[in-house]
Structures are given as C-alpha cells and as structure tokens.
Design an enzyme around this catalytic site. Structure first.
Site, short mmCIF file in Angstrom:
data_model
loop_
_atom_site.label_atom_id
_atom_site.label_comp_id
_atom_site.label_asym_id
_atom_site.label_seq_id
_atom_site.Cartn_x
_atom_site.Cartn_y
_atom_site.Cartn_z
CG LEU A 170 62.78 93.24 51.09
CD1 LEU A 170 62.23 91.93 51.67
CD2 LEU A 170 63.43 92.98 49.73
NE ARG A 171 62.19 101.55 49.51
CZ ARG A 171 62.93 102.27 50.35
NH1 ARG A 171 62.68 102.27 51.66
NH2 ARG A 171 63.94 102.99 49.90
CG ASN A 187 62.30 102.71 56.07
OD1 ASN A 187 62.35 101.55 55.68
ND2 ASN A 187 63.00 103.69 55.50
CG HIS A 219 69.47 106.47 60.31
ND1 HIS A 219 69.51 106.20 58.97
CD2 HIS A 219 69.94 107.73 60.45
CE1 HIS A 219 69.98 107.26 58.32
NE2 HIS A 219 70.24 108.21 59.20
CG LEU A 242 70.25 110.66 54.07
CD1 LEU A 242 68.87 111.12 54.51
CD2 LEU A 242 71.30 111.70 54.43
CG ASP A 285 70.78 101.58 53.76
OD1 ASP A 285 69.54 101.36 53.86
OD2 ASP A 285 71.27 102.71 53.84
CG HIS A 315 64.00 105.86 46.94
ND1 HIS A 315 62.93 106.14 47.76
CD2 HIS A 315 65.06 105.72 47.74
CE1 HIS A 315 63.35 106.18 49.03
NE2 HIS A 315 64.64 105.92 49.04
CB ALA A 344 68.32 109.58 51.05
#
Ligand SMILES: NC(=O)N[C@@H](CC(=O)O)C(=O)O
Ligand SMILES: [Zn+2]
Ligand SMILES: [Zn+2]
Length: 344
Positions: free
Chosen positions: A17-18, A42, A137, A220, A248, A252, A264
């Site tokens: 979700l950033r 991340n 991952h 990725l 996933d 971006h 990616a």
C-alpha cells in the site's frame, strides 16, 4: 440473463500500500473489492517494530475512503536486529499477523533484510512457538545465480534448511513463480502455505522481453517460462487448501518504472478479480475461485472467512489504464485481453 458468480468477499494475502499520497491513491482500489489484506512492510524506512506497525496501521486507517470496511493485517519486516519479544507482543496484541523475510538485496526496499540467517534464529524459534507465520520473498541474491533460477535455488539452499531447523514454523512462500515451488509446496504439511499473484497466472517471460521490453510486466520474482506459468495456473485453480491469492499489487509511478534502471512491481489491485475470474473460467475451475480468493487464506492464517459477498457478472469489465497520484500516474496491469467479468 448474463452469467453471474457470487463469492465470499476476498482477502489479499500480499499487498503493497506504500505511504503518504501513494497510499491515499491506491488504497481505494483494494478496499473496493477486498475485506482484509496482509500489508507488506517494505517502506523506507521499513516497518520493523510493533510501534512502527501500529503507526503504519493508523496511517492506513486514516486514509480509508468514506464508508470502507477494510482491515489491514500488519506485518513486521525481519531484520538481523529484530527482538523476539517485540514480535511476540505484537502478535499477542492482535496487531501483527506475520513477519516478512526479505533476503537483503532481493527486491524493492530490501536493503534492511537478512544477510546472515543464523542471526534471526531466535526470532524464528519464537515464531514457531507462538504460531506466527513467516512470509518469505524466496529468492537468493547471489550474483552467480541466474535470475530465473533464484527461486528454485532459494528453496534448496535457504527455505528447506530453515524449515528443517525450525520445526513447526509456519511459512508462506510468497508470490511463487515456478513449478519447483509448486512441487515443493504441495509436498509439505499444513505448516506451509503458498501465495500466487494475478499477474504470474497471466504472463510469462516472453511477455516482458519479446517484441520490445515491457517495464510494466517487470516484477520480482520475474515471470518465468510458459511451463511454469502453466504449473501456477494448475495450482491456483486446483482448489488445494494451502494455495491462496496474494496479489503482490505493487504500485510504482510510471516515472520510476520507465527508467534505465526501473522498479520491479505490477499494479493489479484495480482489475485483479476480473482477471482471476477469467483465468479460472479458462481453466474450467470457476467453482474453485472462492477457495483461492476467500477461503484458503483465512484458514491458513487462522481467521474466519468474510461473511459478506461480492458478485461478478459476465457483462465485460473496464478499468482505468492509470491511477493518478500526487507523485504522478501509476499504470494498471494490462492482462493483454479484454475482461469478461465485472465486479458489480
Ligand atoms: N514484487 C515486486 O516486484 N515488487 C515489490 C516487492 C516484492 O514483493 O518483492 C515492491 O515492493 O515493489
Ligand atoms: Zn517479494
Ligand atoms: Zn510484494
């Protein structure tokens, strides 16, 4: 009468979700169709501690569209300094539902990930004791391993040894892309689950590379050859209990995708359900769609399935080619075929 299909409301067991303006722009694309999602940690800096996860959850809740009924299921980013007691407390409070393992350097924002797996042994042992899943991952990062082999090599060199050394550890093999992963996952007991993305059911590596490079298909683990895509489709549509949807969806901005060294990630949240219905129909497995999207994931994570439903009708679906954000447009994954199933 057009054909219609009603499913328990789906969940997304792997979602990016950033943060900030990107979060506000992409969150409605998920909450429109999904009730819950495992939220990837991340960010920059990553979501490492329970306090980080609580603050991130609050930012997500504050960004929810008016009237949305959505529960973010938080995760912690595993580092070599992660404190097992902080992890245990985060689970006990109901805040955190998994810990995420990124091998350092494997993917977007993985620099704080694990280099020396011995250093995270105490955390993994604690997680096995308390039944908290480890989302993985699964790619090695060695320069001498071909990028198309990185998942298969990870299973042999890292994943299987970790599981043998940590009996009872619950593991989710995230976004699997190979028949090797399908075979490994299906041979294990019920401590192992696997997620499959929407895009890996649709594209193989030719879609990325043949006839000109397609940055919007670069993610990725990178899509593999067609035999692997077929194995993923069989696994996803089989109804097997330990295989479930993790989109996933990884937005971006186009500015960051369309670079000499582009990011990616495929952004699939807006059209995932329509694409999946079509894939399952093509495989003659519409009757297994609900297991993949709405039943198997909650069962693995020890949560009840959602009570409400979504309905798809075979009336044709449209979706925007891009979503606008304050940082610029984000292109939506194009499956390369018109979509038959609309979410009503
Ligand atoms: N899948 C991707 O290609 N990218 C993800 C990271 C990840 O899930 O590996 C991202 O955060 O952009
Ligand atoms: Zn990943
Ligand atoms: Zn991801």
């Amino acid at each position: 009468m057009s054909q219609s299909l009603t499913l328990r409301r789906p969940d997304d067991w792997h979602l990016h979700l950033r943060d900030g303006s990107m979060l506000r722009a992409v969150l409605p694309e998920t909450t429109r169709h999904f009730a819950r999602a495992i939220i990837m940690p991340n960010l920059v800096p990553p979501v490492v501690t329970a306090a980080d996860a609580r603050a991130y959850r609050d930012r997500i809740l504050a960004a929810l569209p008016e009237g949305a009924d959505f529960t973010p299921l938080m995760t912690l980013y595993l580092t070599e300094d992660t404190d097992p007691e902080d992890v245990a407390a985060a689970q006990a409070s109901g805040l955190v539902h998994a810990v995420k393992l990124y091998p350092a350097g494997a993917t977007t924002n993985s620099a704080s990930g694990v280099r020396n797996f011995d250093k995270v042994r105490p955390v993994l042992e604690k997680m096995a004791e308390i039944g908290l899943p480890l989302c993985v991952h699964g790619e090695v990062t060695d320069a001498d391993i071909d990028i198309f082999d990185r998942e298969a090599v990870f299973i042999d060199r890292v994943l299987d040894p970790i599981r043998r050394a940590t009996p009872g550890l619950r593991v989710v093999m995230e976004h699997i892309t190979t028949s090797n992963a399908v075979d490994y996952a299906s041979a294990q007991d019920d401590t192992l689950g696997a997620t499959i993305t929407t895009h890996h059911l649709v594209i193989n590596r030719n879609h990325i590379l043949a006839g000109g490079i397609k940055p919007h298909y670069y993610c990725l683990p990178v899509a593999k050859r067609e035999t692997h895509r077929r194995a993923l489709r069989r696994a996803a549509t089989s109804g097997a209990a330990r295989v479930f949807l993790g989109t996933d969806s990884a937005p971006h901005t186009d500015a960051n995708k369309l670079l000499p060294c582009g990011c990616a990630g495929c952004f699939t949240a807006p059209n995932t359900l329509s694409i999946l219905a079509q894939v399952f129909e093509e495989e003659g497995a519409l009757h297994h769609l609900e297991a993949f999207t709405s039943l198997n994931g909650p069962a693995f994570y020890g949560l009840p399935p959602n009570e409400d439903t979504v309905t798809l009708t075979k009336t044709g679906a449209t979706y925007p080619t891009q979503i606008a954000t304050d940082d610029g447009p984000v292109t939506v994954f194009d499956p390369g075929f018109p979509l038959d199933w609309a979410v009503t």
